[in-house]
Write a protein that holds these residues in place. Structure first.
Motif, PDB file in Angstrom:
ATOM      1  N   ALA A   1       0.834  -1.209   0.000  1.00  0.00           N
ATOM      2  CA  ALA A   1       0.000   0.000   0.000  1.00  0.00           C
ATOM      3  C   ALA A   1       0.866   1.255   0.000  1.00  0.00           C
ATOM      4  O   ALA A   1       0.559   2.232  -0.699  1.00  0.00           O
ATOM      5  CB  ALA A   1      -0.928  -0.005   1.210  1.00  0.00           C
ATOM      6  N   LEU A   2       1.940   1.251   0.772  1.00  0.00           N
ATOM      7  CA  LEU A   2       2.840   2.406   0.814  1.00  0.00           C
ATOM      8  C   LEU A   2       3.532   2.598  -0.537  1.00  0.00           C
ATOM      9  O   LEU A   2       3.692   3.729  -1.009  1.00  0.00           O
ATOM     10  CB  LEU A   2       3.866   2.247   1.916  1.00  0.00           C
ATOM     11  N   LYS A   3       3.898   1.515  -1.172  1.00  0.00           N
ATOM     12  CA  LYS A   3       4.510   1.612  -2.500  1.00  0.00           C
ATOM     13  C   LYS A   3       3.534   2.194  -3.514  1.00  0.00           C
ATOM     14  O   LYS A   3       3.916   2.977  -4.387  1.00  0.00           O
ATOM     15  CB  LYS A   3       4.993   0.235  -2.959  1.00  0.00           C
ATOM     16  N   GLN A   4       2.249   1.844  -3.386  1.00  0.00           N
ATOM     17  CA  GLN A   4       1.238   2.385  -4.278  1.00  0.00           C
ATOM     18  C   GLN A   4       1.063   3.884  -4.054  1.00  0.00           C
ATOM     19  O   GLN A   4       0.938   4.657  -5.003  1.00  0.00           O
ATOM     20  CB  GLN A   4      -0.097   1.664  -4.078  1.00  0.00           C
ATOM     21  N   VAL A   5       1.075   4.314  -2.803  1.00  0.00           N
ATOM     22  CA  VAL A   5       0.954   5.741  -2.484  1.00  0.00           C
ATOM     23  C   VAL A   5       2.139   6.502  -3.067  1.00  0.00           C
ATOM     24  O   VAL A   5       1.989   7.582  -3.644  1.00  0.00           O
ATOM     25  CB  VAL A   5       0.845   5.944  -0.960  1.00  0.00           C
ATOM     26  N   ARG A   6       3.340   5.950  -2.916  1.00  0.00           N
ATOM     27  CA  ARG A   6       4.543   6.598  -3.473  1.00  0.00           C
ATOM     28  C   ARG A   6       4.463   6.681  -4.994  1.00  0.00           C
ATOM     29  O   ARG A   6       4.846   7.687  -5.592  1.00  0.00           O
ATOM     30  CB  ARG A   6       5.791   5.825  -3.064  1.00  0.00           C
ATOM     31  N   ASN A   7       3.973   5.638  -5.615  1.00  0.00           N
ATOM     32  CA  ASN A   7       3.839   5.616  -7.066  1.00  0.00           C
ATOM     33  C   ASN A   7       2.821   6.659  -7.534  1.00  0.00           C
ATOM     34  O   ASN A   7       3.062   7.391  -8.503  1.00  0.00           O
ATOM     35  CB  ASN A   7       3.422   4.219  -7.533  1.00  0.00           C
ATOM     36  N   ASP A   8       1.685   6.744  -6.830  1.00  0.00           N
ATOM     37  CA  ASP A   8       0.670   7.752  -7.163  1.00  0.00           C
ATOM     38  C   ASP A   8       1.242   9.155  -7.027  1.00  0.00           C
ATOM     39  O   ASP A   8       1.045  10.004  -7.892  1.00  0.00           O
ATOM     40  CB  ASP A   8      -0.552   7.611  -6.246  1.00  0.00           C
TER      41      ASP A   8
ATOM     42  N   ARG B   1      -6.551   9.307  -7.064  1.00  0.00           N
ATOM     43  CA  ARG B   1      -6.812   8.027  -6.409  1.00  0.00           C
ATOM     44  C   ARG B   1      -8.246   7.561  -6.598  1.00  0.00           C
ATOM     45  O   ARG B   1      -8.524   6.367  -6.581  1.00  0.00           O
ATOM     46  CB  ARG B   1      -6.481   8.131  -4.929  1.00  0.00           C
ATOM     47  N   GLN B   2      -9.171   8.503  -6.761  1.00  0.00           N
ATOM     48  CA  GLN B   2     -10.580   8.156  -6.933  1.00  0.00           C
ATOM     49  C   GLN B   2     -10.966   7.948  -8.396  1.00  0.00           C
ATOM     50  O   GLN B   2     -12.066   7.480  -8.675  1.00  0.00           O
ATOM     51  CB  GLN B   2     -11.459   9.242  -6.324  1.00  0.00           C
ATOM     52  N   ALA B   3     -10.082   8.274  -9.318  1.00  0.00           N
ATOM     53  CA  ALA B   3     -10.400   8.189 -10.749  1.00  0.00           C
ATOM     54  C   ALA B   3     -10.538   6.734 -11.171  1.00  0.00           C
ATOM     55  O   ALA B   3      -9.773   5.865 -10.759  1.00  0.00           O
ATOM     56  CB  ALA B   3      -9.312   8.864 -11.565  1.00  0.00           C
ATOM     57  N   ALA B   4     -11.533   6.486 -12.001  1.00  0.00           N
ATOM     58  CA  ALA B   4     -11.750   5.131 -12.514  1.00  0.00           C
ATOM     59  C   ALA B   4     -10.635   4.735 -13.472  1.00  0.00           C
ATOM     60  O   ALA B   4     -10.178   3.594 -13.474  1.00  0.00           O
ATOM     61  CB  ALA B   4     -13.103   5.055 -13.210  1.00  0.00           C
TER      62      ALA B   4
END
Length: 109
Positions: free
Chosen positions: A44-51, A92-95
């Protein structure tokens, strides 16, 4: 090396050995420098960093427009950081985050 803008007892910014000194909204902040680097984190942290990385790259490309569009809602803070926060939430909310329909260049008048 630290730099003082107003003499010996003035506002400092920079590094004194292990101490970091910087200014935030007119206040002087002093903290210690990190000694070790934290682990890579969870998925999850890696996903946040990527975003964050994806949104930041796009935001830097349109920075002049962002500053004009978010200047009204930023208040005393940075218009760029207000725009970054808003765009991260929308991203993050975008489809379909691969298209740029989520990108907000303006929020305010």
């Amino acid at each position: 090396m630290a730099i003082s803008q107003q003499g010996f007892f003035g506002n400092f910014s920079g590094r004194f050995g292990n101490l970091l000194v910087y200014q935030v909204k007119g206040k002087t902040i002093v903290r210690t420098a990190p000694t070790t680097r934290k682990d890579n984190g969870t998925a999850a942290l890696k996903q946040v960093r990527n975003d964050f990385s994806r949104v930041m790259k796009i935001m830097q490309a349109v920075k002049p427009f962002i500053r004009m569009g978010f200047n009204d809602v930023a208040g005393n803070g940075s218009a760029f950081h207000s725009a970054l926060s808003a765009n991260l939430l929308v991203y993050r909310q975008a489809a379909m985050p691969d298209d740029f329909k989520w990108l907000m260049l303006s929020r305010g008048e």
